[in-house]
Design a protein around this motif. Sequence first.
Motif, short mmCIF file in Angstrom:
data_model
loop_
_atom_site.label_atom_id
_atom_site.label_comp_id
_atom_site.label_asym_id
_atom_site.label_seq_id
_atom_site.Cartn_x
_atom_site.Cartn_y
_atom_site.Cartn_z
N GLY A 157 -16.61 8.35 1.96
CA GLY A 157 -17.63 8.25 0.92
C GLY A 157 -17.38 9.21 -0.22
O GLY A 157 -16.37 9.91 -0.25
N PRO A 158 -18.30 9.25 -1.19
CA PRO A 158 -18.16 10.19 -2.30
C PRO A 158 -18.08 11.63 -1.80
O PRO A 158 -18.80 12.02 -0.89
CB PRO A 158 -19.43 9.96 -3.12
N VAL A 159 -17.20 12.40 -2.42
CA VAL A 159 -17.00 13.80 -2.03
C VAL A 159 -17.51 14.71 -3.14
O VAL A 159 -17.00 14.65 -4.27
CB VAL A 159 -15.51 14.10 -1.75
N TYR A 231 -15.24 15.39 -12.51
CA TYR A 231 -15.58 14.15 -11.82
C TYR A 231 -14.43 13.18 -11.99
O TYR A 231 -14.07 12.81 -13.11
CB TYR A 231 -16.87 13.56 -12.40
N ASP A 232 -13.84 12.79 -10.90
CA ASP A 232 -12.68 11.89 -10.92
C ASP A 232 -12.87 10.83 -9.84
O ASP A 232 -12.39 10.98 -8.72
CB ASP A 232 -11.40 12.69 -10.68
N PRO A 233 -13.57 9.74 -10.16
CA PRO A 233 -13.84 8.72 -9.14
C PRO A 233 -12.61 8.01 -8.64
O PRO A 233 -12.63 7.38 -7.58
CB PRO A 233 -14.80 7.76 -9.85
N ALA A 234 -11.48 8.10 -9.38
CA ALA A 234 -10.26 7.42 -8.97
C ALA A 234 -9.32 8.31 -8.17
O ALA A 234 -8.25 7.86 -7.77
CB ALA A 234 -9.54 6.88 -10.20
N ALA A 235 -9.70 9.57 -7.94
CA ALA A 235 -8.80 10.50 -7.24
C ALA A 235 -8.52 10.03 -5.83
O ALA A 235 -9.40 9.53 -5.13
CB ALA A 235 -9.42 11.89 -7.22
N VAL A 241 -6.67 8.26 0.83
CA VAL A 241 -8.03 7.72 0.81
C VAL A 241 -8.69 8.07 -0.51
O VAL A 241 -8.68 9.24 -0.92
CB VAL A 241 -8.86 8.29 1.98
N PRO A 242 -9.28 7.10 -1.23
CA PRO A 242 -10.02 7.43 -2.46
C PRO A 242 -11.16 8.40 -2.16
O PRO A 242 -11.90 8.22 -1.19
CB PRO A 242 -10.55 6.06 -2.93
N LEU A 243 -11.30 9.42 -3.00
CA LEU A 243 -12.26 10.49 -2.73
C LEU A 243 -13.55 10.38 -3.53
O LEU A 243 -14.52 11.03 -3.18
CB LEU A 243 -11.62 11.85 -3.04
#
Length: 300
Positions: A157-159, A231-235, A241-243
Motif C-alpha cells: 500500500g501507500p508508504v 511525494y513520488d507515487p511512481a517510485a 514493488v511500487p511504493l
Amino acid sequence: MKINRRAAAYGVSRSADGGVLLTRGSDASAFPGVWSLPGGGIDHGEHPDDTVVREFAEETGLTVRITGLRTVVADLARLPDGTIEHTDRIIYDVEVTGGELTPETAGTTDLVDRVAPAEVAVLPLLPFTAGVLGVGFESADPALRAAPFPVASDRTGPVQRFGAYALATDPDGRILLTRIADGYPGGGLWHLAGGGTDFGETPEDALARELYEETSQRGRITGLVGVSHRYDPAAVGPEGVPLQWHVIRVVYQVTVPEPTPAAVTEAAGGSTSEAAWFTPEQVGNLPLTELTRAALGRTG
C-alpha cells in the motif's frame, strides 16, 4: 499487538498577552475533553506546511501563516482500543492573518479557545502539547517505551515515511555526504546522512543511529534546518514493488567535533553505498539530491 503510525503538524499561535490557541478533543477523538494545539494528521502526499494551515482553518476557522519551525517530537500512546500509536509531530509557530474563531463541527475537536498563560496548566493537555508549552506532565508508561514492537513488512500500500537527516559539518567546514545505492530512489546521487525513524524512536535518536550506520561518525545536533517532503507515487523499491512513496523529512544542523574517515558501517545491501567528507567547492561538482541542494541553500 496492534500498532499504528502517523505523522502530524501543529501550530503555536500566541496573542500579545501570551495567551495560546488550543482546541478540545470531541467525543469522536481518541481522548475526549483533552486539549491540544490546533493541528492534525498529514495527508498522504501533503507538505507539512500545508497541513498546519489546513488543520488550523478546519479546527479554528482562522487562516494562518507560518513564521517559524519550533520543534519536532515523537511520542507513543495507548489508544482506547488498545492500539499502540506512534506519532511524529512537527510544531510550527504561526501568525493569524484572518478568519473568525469558530469551533469545528462533526470533527475530532469541538471547542477552540485562546487560553491565558495562568489557565493553561490547569487544563487536561495532551502530553506533547504540555511539553511544547512548558507544562509538567506524566511521561509515557515505561513499559510502553520498552516494548518490542514488530517491524511492518507489508509494502503493497501507500508508504508514508518519516525521516531525520543531518547537514553535518566538521571544524574545518567540510560537509559529510552519503551516496544512495543503486536500486533505490535517487540511486547514485549524493545525499544527507540519515533515514527513516523506527517505531518508538525519536527523530534525534534515529539521526544518531543513522549517522553512525551510514558514515561511522558521531555528531551533536545544533539546530533545525527545516522540514520538507517528497511525494513520488511512481517510485519502485528494491523489491520491485511500487511504493506510492511519501517521505516527510526533518533536517538538523549537526556538528562532528572529532571527524574520522567516513565509512558505511551498516550491513551490505542497504540504501547507502558510500560516505565521504567534501569541501564546499567539491560539493559544487557533485550530483546531489534535491534535499541536499535545498539544505545547503538554506544554510548558505
